[in-house]
Design a protein around this motif. Structure first.
Motif, PDB file in Angstrom:
ATOM      1  N   UNK A  17      -2.416   1.540  -8.156  1.00 31.61           N
ATOM      2  CA  UNK A  17      -3.019   0.649  -7.141  1.00 31.61           C
ATOM      3  C   UNK A  17      -2.580  -0.438  -6.879  1.00 31.61           C
ATOM      4  N   UNK A  18      -2.705  -0.324  -5.533  1.00 26.66           N
ATOM      5  CA  UNK A  18      -1.779  -2.455  -4.410  1.00 26.66           C
ATOM      6  C   UNK A  18      -1.914  -3.712  -5.987  1.00 26.66           C
ATOM      7  N   UNK A  19      -2.991  -3.335  -6.749  1.00 25.51           N
ATOM      8  CA  UNK A  19      -3.321  -4.350  -7.647  1.00 25.51           C
ATOM      9  C   UNK A  19      -2.217  -4.063  -8.651  1.00 25.51           C
ATOM     10  N   UNK A  20      -1.477  -3.112  -9.690  1.00 27.24           N
ATOM     11  CA  UNK A  20      -0.397  -2.955 -10.328  1.00 27.24           C
ATOM     12  C   UNK A  20       1.105  -2.632  -9.264  1.00 27.24           C
ATOM     13  N   UNK A  21       0.262  -3.076  -8.340  1.00 30.75           N
ATOM     14  CA  UNK A  21       2.297  -3.644  -7.286  1.00 30.75           C
ATOM     15  C   UNK A  21       2.070  -4.818  -7.513  1.00 30.75           C
ATOM     16  N   UNK A  70       8.617  -6.890 -11.724  1.00 28.66           N
ATOM     17  CA  UNK A  70       9.419  -5.152 -12.224  1.00 28.66           C
ATOM     18  C   UNK A  70      10.183  -5.270 -10.898  1.00 28.66           C
ATOM     19  N   UNK A  71       9.222  -5.267  -9.670  1.00 29.78           N
ATOM     20  CA  UNK A  71       9.636  -5.260  -8.425  1.00 29.78           C
ATOM     21  C   UNK A  71      10.443  -6.508  -7.603  1.00 29.78           C
ATOM     22  N   UNK A  86       0.859  -1.370  -0.112  1.00 26.60           N
ATOM     23  CA  UNK A  86      -0.038  -0.087   0.473  1.00 26.60           C
ATOM     24  C   UNK A  86       1.065   0.979  -0.267  1.00 26.60           C
ATOM     25  N   UNK A  87       1.948   1.107   0.544  1.00 26.64           N
ATOM     26  CA  UNK A  87       3.155   2.062   0.816  1.00 26.64           C
ATOM     27  C   UNK A  87       3.904   2.529  -0.530  1.00 26.64           C
ATOM     28  N   UNK A  88       3.912   1.149  -1.287  1.00 21.00           N
ATOM     29  CA  UNK A  88       4.521   1.198  -2.477  1.00 21.00           C
ATOM     30  C   UNK A  88       3.431   1.933  -4.031  1.00 21.00           C
ATOM     31  N   UNK A  89       2.708   1.861  -3.438  1.00 21.22           N
ATOM     32  CA  UNK A  89       0.938   2.432  -4.313  1.00 21.22           C
ATOM     33  C   UNK A  89       0.539   3.791  -4.162  1.00 21.22           C
TER      34      UNK A  89
END
Length: 76
Positions: free
Chosen positions: A23-27, A35-36, A14-17
Motif C-alpha cells: 500500500x501507499x501507506x506502507x511506502x 528503509x526507502x 503510488x508507483x513505488x507501492x
C-alpha cells in the motif's frame, strides 16, 4: 526495457507501492523508517529507484526463500 527507454531516477509513492506490491501507506512508513529514500519535488513526494533496489537487495540477503533441499522435511 527497450533501447530508448530510460529508468526513472525516482517515482511517486503510488508507483513505488505498485512496484513493491504494497500500500501507499506502507511506502510512507518505509520512508519514515529510513528503509526507502525520498525527497519533495514541489508538493510531490518522490522515492528514489536506488533506494527501492537497495531495499530489495537487503531483503533478499537477510530473508532468502528456503529451498526444498534446505528444508528439514525434504525427501530424497
Amino acid at each position: 526495457m527497450s533501447k530508448h527507454e530510460v529508468e526513472p531516477f525516482a517515482v511517486k509513492p503510488v508507483v513505488a507501492a505498485v512496484m513493491e506490491n504494497c500500500s501507499v501507506d506502507r511506502i510512507y512508513k518505509l520512508l519514515r523508517a529510513g528503509e526507502l529514500e525520498g525527497f519533495k519535488d514541489g508538493r510531490n513526494t518522490k522515492i528514489t529507484m536506488a533506494s527501492i533496489k537497495a531495499r530489495r537487495a537487503r531483503l533478499i540477503a537477510t530473508k532468502p526463500f528456503p529451498r526444498a533441499a534446505d528444508s528439514k522435511d525434504a525427501t530424497t
